[in-house]
Design a protein around this motif. Structure first.
Motif, mmCIF file in Angstrom:
data_model
loop_
_atom_site.group_PDB
_atom_site.id
_atom_site.type_symbol
_atom_site.label_atom_id
_atom_site.label_comp_id
_atom_site.label_asym_id
_atom_site.label_seq_id
_atom_site.Cartn_x
_atom_site.Cartn_y
_atom_site.Cartn_z
ATOM 1 N N GLY A 148 19.681 10.475 3.534
ATOM 2 C CA GLY A 148 20.103 10.612 4.865
ATOM 3 C C GLY A 148 20.441 9.269 5.250
ATOM 4 N N ALA A 155 9.956 2.837 -2.227
ATOM 5 C CA ALA A 155 10.121 3.974 -2.672
ATOM 6 C C ALA A 155 10.755 4.964 -1.731
ATOM 7 N N GLY A 156 11.235 4.736 -0.788
ATOM 8 C CA GLY A 156 12.206 5.576 -0.004
ATOM 9 C C GLY A 156 11.638 5.388 1.624
ATOM 10 N N ALA A 157 12.186 6.147 2.292
ATOM 11 C CA ALA A 157 11.835 6.269 3.685
ATOM 12 C C ALA A 157 10.377 6.836 3.734
ATOM 13 N N ASP A 158 9.593 6.478 4.788
ATOM 14 C CA ASP A 158 8.275 6.733 4.885
ATOM 15 C C ASP A 158 8.006 8.298 4.960
ATOM 16 N N ILE A 159 7.529 9.073 4.076
ATOM 17 C CA ILE A 159 7.586 10.525 4.156
ATOM 18 C C ILE A 159 6.330 10.701 5.209
ATOM 19 N N LYS A 160 5.387 10.188 5.250
ATOM 20 C CA LYS A 160 4.243 10.575 5.949
ATOM 21 C C LYS A 160 4.765 10.081 7.409
ATOM 22 N N GLU A 204 19.101 3.703 -1.002
ATOM 23 C CA GLU A 204 20.401 3.748 -0.217
ATOM 24 C C GLU A 204 20.271 2.066 0.553
ATOM 25 N N GLY A 212 15.560 6.493 0.573
ATOM 26 C CA GLY A 212 15.933 5.301 1.303
ATOM 27 C C GLY A 212 16.163 4.022 0.661
ATOM 28 N N ALA A 259 7.565 1.679 1.405
ATOM 29 C CA ALA A 259 8.245 2.753 2.050
ATOM 30 C C ALA A 259 8.845 2.287 3.205
ATOM 31 N N ARG A 308 6.469 -3.976 -8.262
ATOM 32 C CA ARG A 308 6.527 -2.359 -8.843
ATOM 33 C C ARG A 308 7.568 -1.577 -7.653
ATOM 34 N N GLU A 320 0.754 -1.305 -0.195
ATOM 35 C CA GLU A 320 -0.087 0.089 -0.150
ATOM 36 C C GLU A 320 0.983 1.189 -0.001
ATOM 37 N N ALA A 321 2.175 0.938 0.442
ATOM 38 C CA ALA A 321 3.031 2.275 0.564
ATOM 39 C C ALA A 321 4.104 2.218 -0.431
ATOM 40 N N HIS A 350 17.091 5.714 13.742
ATOM 41 C CA HIS A 350 17.258 5.089 12.614
ATOM 42 C C HIS A 350 18.622 4.860 12.200
ATOM 43 N N PHE A 351 19.497 5.756 12.337
ATOM 44 C CA PHE A 351 20.899 5.616 11.683
ATOM 45 C C PHE A 351 21.526 4.367 12.500
ATOM 46 N N GLU A 370 15.175 13.161 -2.764
ATOM 47 C CA GLU A 370 14.981 13.897 -1.364
ATOM 48 C C GLU A 370 15.076 15.324 -1.687
#
Ligand code: CO8
Length: 257
Positions: free
Chosen positions: A139, A63-68, A111, A108, A27, A59, A23-24, A83-84, A131
């Motif tokens: 990041g 698609a990256g770190a979760d922006i929301k 990355e 992400g 992410a 698909r 669904e994301a 996170h780091f 980003e």
């Protein structure tokens, strides 16, 4: 053990981790990070596992770190979050990880693929560090690992414009190990992983450590590390077995000792 955001399986000597947040577009939220780190460190602690495959969906790899999830955080909360350190645990695995990338590997997600040792890309894969379009910068290592993979000018263009590149440009640039037809991606990843898992674990661990050192140190220091790691492997049974098998024209029977 079951996980909320990933599917984890063992196939022979290979551990498989499949991102599962369709669904994301997979992410990477905090739970994904905790799940990937838990599953991969468990594989890393298991000497019956010789390689790990990390993959996503057709698909999206991710698609990256979760922006929301990140949107409302302050700078202080971001730097004090886990996170780091947690993602570093994934990058520090001793077991080789093959990223099997189909669809989007952005931010992400790109990355995360670059924290792996081998990147196999489906011909549908798209890589990028978008980003800058969100008012931030990579990041999870993008500005450092992408530059080492593709050189300053390609990395600078991608990071400063946020442009995506397709699989063949990524291969030409040195970001991916190999591009394969999308339908063959998982079979190819399985073949690569099984090939690695059939080797002697001490030599595989030493090879990965030497490659990691090469990414982080000047040449003279890396050469010193490699010389000693190479010599240390001569105290293993598997070195004797590997070389005897060559002389006797047979397949080696490694015992990981
Ligand atoms: N975060 C959260 N949700 C996402 C993300 C994401 N990165 N990407 C996609 N989604 C969600 C969408 O919001 C959408 O959800 P909904 O249906 O509820 O609206 C769903 O996934 C499907 O996405 P789209 O409808 O947008 O699908 P499209 O096919 O139209 O577009 C794209 C696909 C081009 C991939 C588009 O979704 C996109 O641009 N995604 C964002 C890509 C991006 O900017 N990634 C970078 C994120 S920032 C980052 O990764 C920082 C890393 C460092 C973190 C360090 C942590 C400490």
């Amino acid at each position: 053990m079951t996980y909320e955001t990933i599917i984890v399986e063992t196939r022979g000597r290979v551990g498989w981790i499949t991102l599962n947040r369709p669904e994301a577009l997979n992410a990477l939220n905090t739970q994904v990070m905790l799940d990937i780190v838990a599953a991969s460190t468990a594989f890393d602690a298991d000497d019956t596992i010789g390689a790990i495959v990390l993959t996503g969906s057709e698909r999206a790899f991710a698609a990256g770190a979760d922006i929301k999830e990140m949107e409302s955080k302050s700078g202080l909360e971001m730097i004090m979050g886990e996170h780091f350190g947690q993602w570093q645990r994934f990058a520090d695995l001793r077991t080789p990880v093959i990223a099997a990338v189909s669809g989007y590997a952005l931010g992400g997600g790109c990355e995360l693929a670059m924290m792996c040792d081998i990147i196999l890309a489906a011909d549908t894969a798209k890589f990028g560090q978008p980003e800058i379009n969100l008012g931030v910068i990579p990041g999870m290592g993008g500005s450092q690992r992408l530059l080492r993979a593709v050189g300053y000018y390609k990395a600078a263009e991608l990071i400063l414009t946020g442009r995506m590149m397709d699989a063949s440009e990524a291969e030409r640039s040195g970001l991916v190990s190999r591009v394969v037809p999308a339908a063959d991606l998982l079979d190819e990843a399985a073949k690569v992983a099984e090939a690695i898992a059939s080797k002697s674990l001490p030599s595989v661990y030493a090879a990965k450590a030497a490659l990691d050192v090469a990414m982080e140190t000047p040449l003279a220091e890396g050469l010193r590390f490699e010389k000693h790691a190479f010599a240390a492997l001569f105290s293993t049974d598997d070195q004797k077995e590997g070389m005897a098998a060559f002389r006797e024209k047979r397949t080696p029977d490694f015992t990981n000792r």
